[in-house]
Design a protein around this motif. Sequence first.
Motif, PDB file in Angstrom:
ATOM      1  N   GLY A  44     -54.703  16.237 -71.104  1.00 44.73           N
ATOM      2  CA  GLY A  44     -54.327  14.852 -70.882  1.00 44.73           C
ATOM      3  C   GLY A  44     -53.518  14.319 -72.045  1.00 44.73           C
ATOM      4  N   ILE A  45     -53.124  13.075 -71.918  1.00 41.68           N
ATOM      5  CA  ILE A  45     -52.314  12.403 -72.931  1.00 41.68           C
ATOM      6  C   ILE A  45     -53.219  11.508 -73.769  1.00 41.68           C
ATOM      7  CG2 ILE A  45     -50.424  10.764 -73.309  1.00 41.68           C
ATOM      8  CD1 ILE A  45     -49.261  11.774 -70.625  1.00 41.68           C
ATOM      9  N   VAL A  46     -53.044  11.579 -75.085  1.00 40.12           N
ATOM     10  CA  VAL A  46     -53.832  10.743 -75.996  1.00 40.12           C
ATOM     11  C   VAL A  46     -53.369   9.299 -75.817  1.00 40.12           C
ATOM     12  CG1 VAL A  46     -54.416  10.265 -78.400  1.00 40.12           C
ATOM     13  CG2 VAL A  46     -54.084  12.633 -77.640  1.00 40.12           C
ATOM     14  N   LYS A  47     -54.272   8.470 -75.337  1.00 44.86           N
ATOM     15  CA  LYS A  47     -53.947   7.063 -75.094  1.00 44.86           C
ATOM     16  C   LYS A  47     -54.435   6.141 -76.201  1.00 44.86           C
ATOM     17  CE  LYS A  47     -51.753   7.309 -71.260  1.00 44.86           C
ATOM     18  NZ  LYS A  47     -50.350   7.001 -71.229  1.00 44.86           N
ATOM     19  N   ASP A  88     -49.508  12.251 -77.728  1.00 43.17           N
ATOM     20  CA  ASP A  88     -49.589  13.711 -77.675  1.00 43.17           C
ATOM     21  C   ASP A  88     -50.263  14.146 -76.384  1.00 43.17           C
ATOM     22  OD1 ASP A  88     -48.522  13.916 -80.219  1.00 43.17           O
ATOM     23  OD2 ASP A  88     -50.395  14.544 -81.189  1.00 43.17           O
ATOM     24  N   THR A  89     -49.876  15.302 -75.905  1.00 43.17           N
ATOM     25  CA  THR A  89     -50.594  15.952 -74.802  1.00 43.17           C
ATOM     26  C   THR A  89     -51.488  17.012 -75.418  1.00 43.17           C
ATOM     27  OG1 THR A  89     -48.797  15.583 -73.226  1.00 43.17           O
ATOM     28  CG2 THR A  89     -50.351  17.347 -72.709  1.00 43.17           C
ATOM     29  N   LEU A  90     -52.778  16.973 -75.079  1.00 40.47           N
ATOM     30  CA  LEU A  90     -53.733  17.973 -75.550  1.00 40.47           C
ATOM     31  C   LEU A  90     -54.118  18.860 -74.376  1.00 40.47           C
ATOM     32  CD1 LEU A  90     -56.206  15.890 -77.766  1.00 40.47           C
ATOM     33  CD2 LEU A  90     -54.033  16.951 -78.404  1.00 40.47           C
ATOM     34  N   ILE A 100     -53.868  23.211 -77.577  1.00 43.87           N
ATOM     35  CA  ILE A 100     -52.409  23.120 -77.640  1.00 43.87           C
ATOM     36  C   ILE A 100     -52.075  21.637 -77.750  1.00 43.87           C
ATOM     37  CG2 ILE A 100     -50.238  23.506 -76.404  1.00 43.87           C
ATOM     38  CD1 ILE A 100     -51.746  25.856 -74.981  1.00 43.87           C
ATOM     39  N   ILE A 101     -51.261  21.314 -78.726  1.00 43.91           N
ATOM     40  CA  ILE A 101     -50.814  19.933 -78.911  1.00 43.91           C
ATOM     41  C   ILE A 101     -49.316  19.911 -78.678  1.00 43.91           C
ATOM     42  CG2 ILE A 101     -50.599  18.002 -80.515  1.00 43.91           C
ATOM     43  CD1 ILE A 101     -53.037  19.130 -82.000  1.00 43.91           C
TER      44      ILE A 101
END
Length: 132
Positions: A44-47, A88-90, A100-101
């Motif tokens: 997901g995306i870090v919000k 970032d997408t984690l 994976i970042i």
Amino acid sequence: MILILLFAIIGINGFKNIPEYFFYSQEEFFNNAVSESYNESYDGIVKRKFYLKEGGRDVIILNKNGITRQFDYVYEKPNLYEFIEIGDTLIKRSGTNSIIIRRSELDTTIYLKFENLKGAELYSEKNKYLNN
């Protein structure tokens, strides 16, 4: 004194209400944390990032398709939390202990080391779920 405190914690309901990890050795606790992480998957995306005063943890909120998940990476050194940025997408795949970042100018893989767990330096080498 310690036994009295233990019996006060146990109360009338007995040992069934005490979390299993209460009885783990230091090595068992380490191996359990590593194994749980190894089998977990998410992306997901870090919000959002924030400090949760209750529990004293740095928290990361991931969002994917409107579903949010909360992570704290409490077993890792604080520089992982500091490195991760909003947007970032984690990606964490089951069967690995790496994340994976992805961000616009960077794609990198971080290998989880569980260094904040007591005894990590002793137990890491023998743990079959690390370095995958």
